[in-house]
Design an enzyme around this catalytic site. Structure first.
Site, PDB file in Angstrom:
ATOM      1  N   LYS A  68       0.604  -1.043   0.249  1.00 45.56           N
ATOM      2  CA  LYS A  68      -0.393  -0.158  -0.172  1.00 45.56           C
ATOM      3  C   LYS A  68       0.925   1.390   0.236  1.00 45.56           C
ATOM      4  CE  LYS A  68      -4.437   1.062   0.690  1.00 45.56           C
ATOM      5  NZ  LYS A  68      -5.293   0.170  -0.462  1.00 45.56           N
ATOM      6  N   GLY A  69       0.418   1.797  -0.503  1.00 45.54           N
ATOM      7  CA  GLY A  69       1.120   3.375  -0.417  1.00 45.54           C
ATOM      8  C   GLY A  69       0.659   4.918  -0.883  1.00 45.54           C
TER       9      GLY A  69
END
Length: 434
Positions: free
Chosen positions: A119-120
């Site tokens: 994720k980011g």
């Protein structure tokens, strides 16, 4: 793009909430204790594999340069490439990215997909930038990530405030950096692309449709009809809209909606398509919708209803407001919308929670279908996609529901146990290098 900001349901100062990472670790440890997870594997799954933080400059429309901070956290890839969204939001930080990446690991495992979790995103408010600036920011972020993403390594997807256009920019930038002979073979570096750029028909509705399906499966298990069931939705973006769209088709009635701009209610029902068309003409906001009354944000979760769908951001249902909820069912369209203390209150009240890693997994399942379509050079029709999605979601729901009943536990703990066991099995069979 419409910016979603954290909804403040309590204006009075309270004790600080636990961060999302605290919540996800408490959930993980509870399930790990229950299944007697091997201590060495617990150590591995308690930390992330890689954490990438990039600072990069972008020239704005006025000629000035602004520096942005982007994140990509890769939690675990024991089952396959890292998979998870990229969000553009002021709350993006390393702690949030770690928690969201870990949730993606459990979500992919639970769905039986050959993926790990990542994720980011970028810490920014996209409403403050032009379309041209957002394109340059996205392309520069993709370039900064360089070899940290790839179709067999880490595959981003849309999330809060990102969409198919964002994914098209990422794919084009990534493919442009590859040797000419490899460019077309890297189209599946991201999922959630537009239909004309390798996207999957139906990917736009996959997450919301999955939320609807889980609610439908729950009703069937309880020998109930969705007809005339009242529901409320927090967040009327892609997930909230499609979940409401499909519920309305089953005869359910939308009675209240909350977004970053305000809250509205109509106990006689809000027409989903009318509200959707209104938001398109009103900068994405539900506020001021003429067929509903404005509502105090603090009163939203206390609305009389059968089903509550939090589909905005994390940490929205807390110890402070969980006691107000009158719904019998919480269907988590967002990631981590209910914190640990809030969940305890809900469970004590006898409220069922369909957890995020099950409830909103239609998105990652749809992403898997798109990835396969690109990889195999195929084109799937919408009908085919929806049938496949329905089947996959039913398998996951039945697995979790039956495990929950057998073990006498809530659905979230059951979902975690199933997800973690699958990863544990992979480690025990393969061993740990060296």
């Amino acid at each position: 793009m419409t910016t979603i900001t954290a909804t403040l349901n309590n204006k009075k100062k309270k004790a600080p909430l636990k961060g999302m990472m605290d919540n996800v670790m408490e959930q993980f440890n509870s399930a790990a204790d229950h299944i007697g997870l091997h201590p060495n594997i617990r150590k591995i799954l308690s930390i992330t594999n890689n954490e990438i933080v990039v600072h990069f400059p972008v020239k704005m429309d006025n000629g000035e340069v602004e520096i942005f901070t982007g994140y990509r956290v890769q939690h675990n890839n024991a089952l396959g490439p890292y998979k998870g969204g990229l969000r553009y939001h002021p709350t993006v930080d390393i702690d949030a990215a770690r928690a969201l990446a870990m949730w993606m690991t459990w979500k992919s495992s639970l769905a039986g997909l050959p993926y790990g979790g990542g994720k980011g995103g970028i810490k920014l408010d996209p409403s403050k930038y032009s379309q041209g600036e957002l394109e340059r920011i996205t392309r520069r972020f993709t370039f900064a990530l360089a070899d940290n993403i790839g179709p067999e390594h880490d595959i981003p997807a849309p999330d809060v405030n990102t969409n198919s256009q964002t994914m098209a920019w990422i794919a084009d930038t990534y493919m442009s950096t590859r040797p000419p002979a490899e460019r077309t073979a890297n189209q599946h570096v991201v999922t959630g692309k537009p239909d004309g750029s390798g996207g999957l028909e139906g990917r736009d509705r996959a997450t919301g449709y999955g939320v609807f399906l889980n609610i439908k499966f729950w009703a069937e298990r309880n020998h109930e009809s969705l007809n005339n069931k009242k529901f409320i939705v927090q967040g009327f973006g892609n997930v909230g809209y499609w979940a409401a769209h499909f519920l309305e088709k089953e005869g359910a009635k939308l009675v209240a909606v909350q977004d970053a701009f305000g809250s509205i209610k109509n106990i006689h029902g809000i027409k989903v398509e009318d509200l959707f068309n209104y938001t398109k003409a009103n900068n994405g906001s539900v506020a001021g919708f003429p067929e509903a009354l404005d509502l105090d944000n603090e009163k939203f979760f206390g609305i009389e209803c059968d089903i509550c769908i939090p589909a905005a951001l994390g940490n929205q249902i807390t110890k402070q407001n969980a006691s107000k909820i009158k719904a019998r069912l919480i269907a988590e369209g967002a990631n981590g919308p209910t914190n640990v203390e809030g969940e305890k209150v809900l469970l004590e009240k006898g409220i069922t929670i369909i957890p995020d890693i099950l409830c909103n997994s239609g998105g990652v399942v749809g992403s898997y279908f798109e990835w396969l379509q690109n990889r195999n050079g195929e084109l799937w029709q919408l009908d085919e996609v929806m049938v496949k999605l329905d089947k996959k979601m039913k398998e996951s729901f039945d697995k979790v529901y039956e495990y929950s009943e057998k073990e006498g536990m809530d659905l979230r703990t059951a979902a975690y146990c199933i997800a973690i066991k699958r990863i544990e099995k992979a480690y025990l069979q393969r061993g740990i290098f060296p």
